[in-house]
Design a protein around this motif. Structure first.
Motif, mmCIF file in Angstrom:
data_model
loop_
_atom_site.group_PDB
_atom_site.id
_atom_site.type_symbol
_atom_site.label_atom_id
_atom_site.label_comp_id
_atom_site.label_asym_id
_atom_site.label_seq_id
_atom_site.Cartn_x
_atom_site.Cartn_y
_atom_site.Cartn_z
ATOM 1 N N ALA A 28 0.830 -1.208 0.000
ATOM 2 C CA ALA A 28 0.000 0.000 0.000
ATOM 3 C C ALA A 28 0.864 1.259 0.000
ATOM 4 C CB ALA A 28 -0.929 -0.011 1.215
ATOM 5 N N GLY A 29 1.928 1.226 0.770
ATOM 6 C CA GLY A 29 2.829 2.375 0.789
ATOM 7 C C GLY A 29 3.502 2.599 -0.548
ATOM 8 N N TYR A 30 3.878 1.512 -1.220
ATOM 9 C CA TYR A 30 4.525 1.639 -2.516
ATOM 10 C C TYR A 30 3.557 2.190 -3.563
ATOM 11 C CZ TYR A 30 7.407 0.512 -6.562
ATOM 12 O OH TYR A 30 8.145 0.591 -7.703
ATOM 13 N N VAL A 31 2.307 1.757 -3.488
ATOM 14 C CA VAL A 31 1.309 2.247 -4.438
ATOM 15 C C VAL A 31 1.044 3.736 -4.203
ATOM 16 C CG1 VAL A 31 -1.138 2.086 -5.051
ATOM 17 C CG2 VAL A 31 0.236 0.012 -4.837
ATOM 18 N N HIS A 32 1.020 4.158 -2.946
ATOM 19 C CA HIS A 32 0.741 5.557 -2.630
ATOM 20 C C HIS A 32 1.993 6.430 -2.689
ATOM 21 C CE1 HIS A 32 -2.936 3.758 -1.287
ATOM 22 N NE2 HIS A 32 -3.473 4.953 -1.168
ATOM 23 N N HIS A 33 3.151 5.813 -2.873
ATOM 24 C CA HIS A 33 4.405 6.549 -2.984
ATOM 25 C C HIS A 33 4.473 7.200 -4.359
ATOM 26 C CE1 HIS A 33 8.490 7.419 -1.769
ATOM 27 N NE2 HIS A 33 8.953 6.966 -2.901
ATOM 28 N N ASP A 34 5.153 8.308 -4.452
ATOM 29 C CA ASP A 34 5.302 8.988 -5.735
ATOM 30 C C ASP A 34 6.265 8.185 -6.607
ATOM 31 O OD1 ASP A 34 5.099 10.884 -7.712
ATOM 32 O OD2 ASP A 34 6.647 12.165 -6.847
ATOM 33 N N ILE A 35 5.711 7.377 -7.517
ATOM 34 C CA ILE A 35 6.510 6.455 -8.325
ATOM 35 C C ILE A 35 6.803 7.089 -9.684
ATOM 36 C CG2 ILE A 35 6.579 4.175 -9.378
ATOM 37 C CD1 ILE A 35 4.500 3.327 -7.299
ATOM 38 N N ARG A 36 8.040 6.981 -10.073
ATOM 39 C CA ARG A 36 8.445 7.383 -11.418
ATOM 40 C C ARG A 36 8.986 6.149 -12.113
ATOM 41 N NH1 ARG A 36 10.298 11.593 -8.158
ATOM 42 N NH2 ARG A 36 9.101 13.506 -8.514
ATOM 43 N N PHE A 37 8.236 5.651 -13.075
ATOM 44 C CA PHE A 37 8.607 4.393 -13.715
ATOM 45 C C PHE A 37 9.793 4.540 -14.675
ATOM 46 C CE2 PHE A 37 4.229 3.402 -12.487
ATOM 47 C CZ PHE A 37 4.477 2.235 -11.777
ATOM 48 N N GLY A 49 14.049 5.041 1.937
ATOM 49 C CA GLY A 49 13.624 6.388 2.282
ATOM 50 C C GLY A 49 12.973 6.531 3.639
ATOM 51 N N GLY A 50 12.627 5.450 4.292
ATOM 52 C CA GLY A 50 11.987 5.523 5.594
ATOM 53 C C GLY A 50 10.476 5.387 5.539
ATOM 54 N N SER A 51 9.893 5.669 4.391
ATOM 55 C CA SER A 51 8.447 5.559 4.249
ATOM 56 C C SER A 51 7.999 4.107 4.329
ATOM 57 C CB SER A 51 8.015 6.173 2.920
ATOM 58 O OG SER A 51 6.635 6.020 2.737
ATOM 59 N N ALA A 52 8.817 3.200 3.830
ATOM 60 C CA ALA A 52 8.467 1.778 3.845
ATOM 61 C C ALA A 52 8.345 1.265 5.268
ATOM 62 C CB ALA A 52 9.514 0.966 3.076
ATOM 63 N N LEU A 53 9.194 1.713 6.152
ATOM 64 C CA LEU A 53 9.141 1.277 7.540
ATOM 65 C C LEU A 53 7.838 1.724 8.196
ATOM 66 C CD1 LEU A 53 10.514 -0.022 9.984
ATOM 67 C CD2 LEU A 53 11.517 2.200 10.478
ATOM 68 N N ARG A 54 7.444 2.949 7.956
ATOM 69 C CA ARG A 54 6.191 3.443 8.541
ATOM 70 C C ARG A 54 4.993 2.647 8.029
ATOM 71 N NH1 ARG A 54 8.849 8.503 7.749
ATOM 72 N NH2 ARG A 54 7.839 8.713 5.730
ATOM 73 N N TRP A 55 4.953 2.386 6.724
ATOM 74 C CA TRP A 55 3.853 1.622 6.162
ATOM 75 C C TRP A 55 3.874 0.182 6.660
ATOM 76 C CZ3 TRP A 55 -0.434 3.154 3.825
ATOM 77 C CH2 TRP A 55 -0.478 4.443 3.273
ATOM 78 N N GLY A 56 5.058 -0.405 6.815
ATOM 79 C CA GLY A 56 5.162 -1.773 7.329
ATOM 80 C C GLY A 56 4.685 -1.885 8.759
ATOM 81 N N VAL A 57 5.061 -0.933 9.596
ATOM 82 C CA VAL A 57 4.608 -0.931 10.996
ATOM 83 C C VAL A 57 3.100 -0.733 11.057
ATOM 84 C CG1 VAL A 57 4.718 0.357 13.165
ATOM 85 C CG2 VAL A 57 6.814 -0.219 11.945
ATOM 86 N N PHE A 58 2.588 0.162 10.241
ATOM 87 C CA PHE A 58 1.143 0.382 10.186
ATOM 88 C C PHE A 58 0.416 -0.904 9.784
ATOM 89 C CE2 PHE A 58 -2.647 1.751 7.747
ATOM 90 C CZ PHE A 58 -3.359 2.329 8.783
ATOM 91 N N GLY A 59 0.926 -1.589 8.767
ATOM 92 C CA GLY A 59 0.320 -2.849 8.333
ATOM 93 C C GLY A 59 0.396 -3.926 9.402
ATOM 94 N N ALA A 60 1.523 -3.993 10.110
ATOM 95 C CA ALA A 60 1.676 -4.968 11.185
ATOM 96 C C ALA A 60 0.675 -4.709 12.303
ATOM 97 C CB ALA A 60 3.098 -4.934 11.731
ATOM 98 N N LEU A 61 0.476 -3.441 12.653
ATOM 99 C CA LEU A 61 -0.500 -3.106 13.688
ATOM 100 C C LEU A 61 -1.919 -3.479 13.255
ATOM 101 C CD1 LEU A 61 0.866 0.337 14.911
ATOM 102 C CD2 LEU A 61 0.895 -1.838 16.139
ATOM 103 N N ILE A 62 -2.251 -3.210 12.012
ATOM 104 C CA ILE A 62 -3.584 -3.547 11.515
ATOM 105 C C ILE A 62 -3.779 -5.064 11.505
ATOM 106 C CG2 ILE A 62 -5.095 -3.486 9.481
ATOM 107 C CD1 ILE A 62 -4.915 -0.827 10.939
ATOM 108 N N GLY A 63 -2.810 -5.802 10.963
ATOM 109 C CA GLY A 63 -2.927 -7.264 10.907
ATOM 110 C C GLY A 63 -3.003 -7.895 12.286
ATOM 111 N N GLY A 64 -2.157 -7.462 13.192
ATOM 112 C CA GLY A 64 -2.172 -7.997 14.546
ATOM 113 C C GLY A 64 -3.453 -7.658 15.284
#
Length: 75
Positions: A28-37, A49-64
């Motif tokens: 989800a974080g990658y999809v919402h990240h500003d991607i330049r193909f 960049g650090g954004s992946a860690l925030r999205w991963g922690v958010f996903g872990a909290l939701i899943g748990g």
């Protein structure tokens, strides 16, 4: 309700929920990240960049939380 006192199959389900949440959070974080193909380095920049860690922690909290609430409602 202490997750450390759950039976092993419920602990594995909690762990799986967290791992799946991390994966979905990364996606989800990658999809919402500003991607330049045009640049092949966009995924590595996203991971470092650090954004992946925030999205991963958010996903872990939701899943748990989903698994934990399911256990609360089950008992």
């Amino acid at each position: 309700m202490n997750p450390l006192q759950w039976c092993s199959k419920h602990q594995v389900a909690l762990l799986l929920g967290v791992v799946v949440g991390i994966a979905l959070g990364f996606a989800a974080g990658y999809v919402h990240h500003d991607i330049r193909f045009e640049s092949g380095e966009s995924f590595s920049i996203y991971l470092t960049g650090g954004s992946a860690l925030r999205w991963g922690v958010f996903g872990a909290l939701i899943g748990g939380t989903i698994i934990y609430i399911q256990q609360l409602l089950h008992d």
